[in-house]
Enzyme design. Structure first.
Site, PDB file in Angstrom:
ATOM      1  N   GLY A 151       5.415  -7.091   6.498  1.00 24.25           N
ATOM      2  CA  GLY A 151       6.483  -6.944   5.507  1.00 24.25           C
ATOM      3  C   GLY A 151       7.870  -6.928   6.146  1.00 24.25           C
ATOM      4  N   LYS A 168       1.592  -4.225  12.834  1.00 23.72           N
ATOM      5  CA  LYS A 168       2.400  -4.014  11.653  1.00 23.72           C
ATOM      6  C   LYS A 168       3.546  -5.018  11.649  1.00 23.72           C
ATOM      7  CE  LYS A 168       3.623   0.036  10.362  1.00 23.72           C
ATOM      8  NZ  LYS A 168       3.488  -0.460   8.972  1.00 23.72           N
ATOM      9  N   GLU A 204      10.075   0.898  10.931  1.00 21.54           N
ATOM     10  CA  GLU A 204       8.803   1.628  10.856  1.00 21.54           C
ATOM     11  C   GLU A 204       8.474   2.256  12.208  1.00 21.54           C
ATOM     12  OE1 GLU A 204       6.449  -0.921   7.427  1.00 21.54           O
ATOM     13  OE2 GLU A 204       6.348  -1.596   9.479  1.00 21.54           O
ATOM     14  N   THR A 247       0.850  -1.201   0.000  1.00 21.14           N
ATOM     15  CA  THR A 247       0.000   0.000   0.000  1.00 21.14           C
ATOM     16  C   THR A 247       0.885   1.250   0.000  1.00 21.14           C
ATOM     17  OG1 THR A 247      -1.491  -1.301   1.399  1.00 21.14           O
ATOM     18  CG2 THR A 247      -2.050   1.022   1.071  1.00 21.14           C
ATOM     19  N   ALA A 271      -0.626  -0.926   7.235  1.00 18.58           N
ATOM     20  CA  ALA A 271      -0.792  -1.681   8.483  1.00 18.58           C
ATOM     21  C   ALA A 271      -1.422  -3.023   8.139  1.00 18.58           C
ATOM     22  CB  ALA A 271      -1.665  -0.913   9.467  1.00 18.58           C
TER      23      ALA A 271
HETATM   24  C1  5RP Z   1       5.632  -3.833   6.751  1.00 19.00           C
HETATM   25  C2  5RP Z   1       4.312  -3.399   7.244  1.00 19.00           C
HETATM   26  C3  5RP Z   1       3.303  -3.063   6.222  1.00 19.00           C
HETATM   27  O1  5RP Z   1       2.947  -1.738   6.362  1.00 19.00           O
HETATM   28  C4  5RP Z   1       2.108  -3.947   6.438  1.00 19.00           C
HETATM   29  O2  5RP Z   1       2.540  -5.295   6.388  1.00 19.00           O
HETATM   30  C5  5RP Z   1       1.025  -3.707   5.386  1.00 19.00           C
HETATM   31  O3  5RP Z   1       1.512  -4.101   4.149  1.00 19.00           O
HETATM   32  P1  5RP Z   1       0.612  -4.107   2.855  1.00 19.00           P
HETATM   33  O4  5RP Z   1       0.270  -2.698   2.555  1.00 19.00           O
HETATM   34  O5  5RP Z   1       1.482  -4.765   1.809  1.00 19.00           O
HETATM   35  O6  5RP Z   1      -0.620  -4.945   3.136  1.00 19.00           O
HETATM   36  O7  5RP Z   1       4.056  -3.276   8.413  1.00 19.00           O
HETATM   37  O8  5RP Z   1       6.457  -4.212   7.805  1.00 19.00           O
END
Ligand code: 5RP
Length: 222
Positions: free
Chosen positions: A97, A94, A103, A28, A83
């Site tokens: 990723g 969070k 973060e 995102t 998130a």
């Molecule tokens: C990475 C994160 C991301 O913000 C979270 O996993 C959301 O990811 P996505 O937008 O791909 O669903 O915390 O560490």
């Protein structure tokens, strides 16, 4: 346009000339960074980005967004990030990723933080999404066993080669399969107190706004 792209573009409208902007990580945040890159190149938007991962750094550099390291700024004006889950009272998980540590550092030194998500991420109670815990490799199997003894159903985060995934900070991630987190504040304090835990993915009282992507358009929650 998909919902992630919708909220990424909407969130970029909060970024004004001269701002130091925390650039989140994930699929995102990718659209936010893309839109900021477009504005920098096409509209002459003047910003300084502070990245939250090597992945975002790579994207921001490719787009020509001027960057500074978090240690080279006293504070960040606004951080925009994705998130994995957000409860009604704006607590979140969070780290899906694997960028939770950087973060959280960038969010901590930000004057304002907001999250951008599609509507599937909004929940009544946190916990369905496995809670990431970043741990120092030394002694991490004992931390894992500690989590097992507490009934947290831990699993190791592995990479595509089926090795322990290494974060940008050089740590491992243990995911806790909790199903429901009744008291996020208490669990955050408990994890903060575990020796060997560098950081966890519970982001408590850190944000002021969420932009939720819905088929009817972006919904701003404040
Ligand atoms: C990475 C994160 C991301 O913000 C979270 O996993 C959301 O990811 P996505 O937008 O791909 O669903 O915390 O560490």
């Amino acid at each position: 346009m998909n919902l992630k792209e919708l909220v990424g573009i909407e969130a970029a409208k909060y970024v004004k000339d001269g701002m130091i902007v925390g650039l989140g990580t994930g699929s995102t945040a990718y659209y936010l960074v893309k839109e900021l890159g477009r504005r920098v190149n096409e509209e002459g938007l003047k910003i300084t980005g502070v990245v939250t991962s090597s992945k975002t750094e790579e994207q921001a550099k490719e787009l020509g967004i001027p960057l500074k390291a978090i240690d080279d700024v006293e504070s960040v004006d606004l951080t925009i990030d994705g998130a994995d889950e957000i409860s009604d009272d704006f607590q979140g998980i969070k780290g899906g990723g694997a960028a939770l540590l950087f973060e959280k550092v960038v969010a901590t030194y930000s004057k304002d933080c907001m999250w951008i998500v599609d509507e599937s991420k909004m929940v009544n109670k946190l916990g369905k999404f496995p809670l990431p815990v970043e741990v120092v490799p030394f002694g991490s199997h004992n931390v894992f066993r500690l989590f097992e003894s507490r009934g947290y159903t831990p699993t190791w985060r592995m990479n595509d080669a089926n090795e322990y995934l290494l974060t940008d900070g050089g740590h491992y991630i243990i995911d806790l399969h909790l199903d429901t987190i009744e008291d996020p504040h208490a669990l955050a304090e408990e994890l903060d107190a575990c020796v060997g835990v560098v950081e966890h993915g519970l982001f408590i009282d850190m944000i002021s706004r969420v932009i939720v992507g819905t088929p009817e358009g972006p919904k701003i929650l404040e």
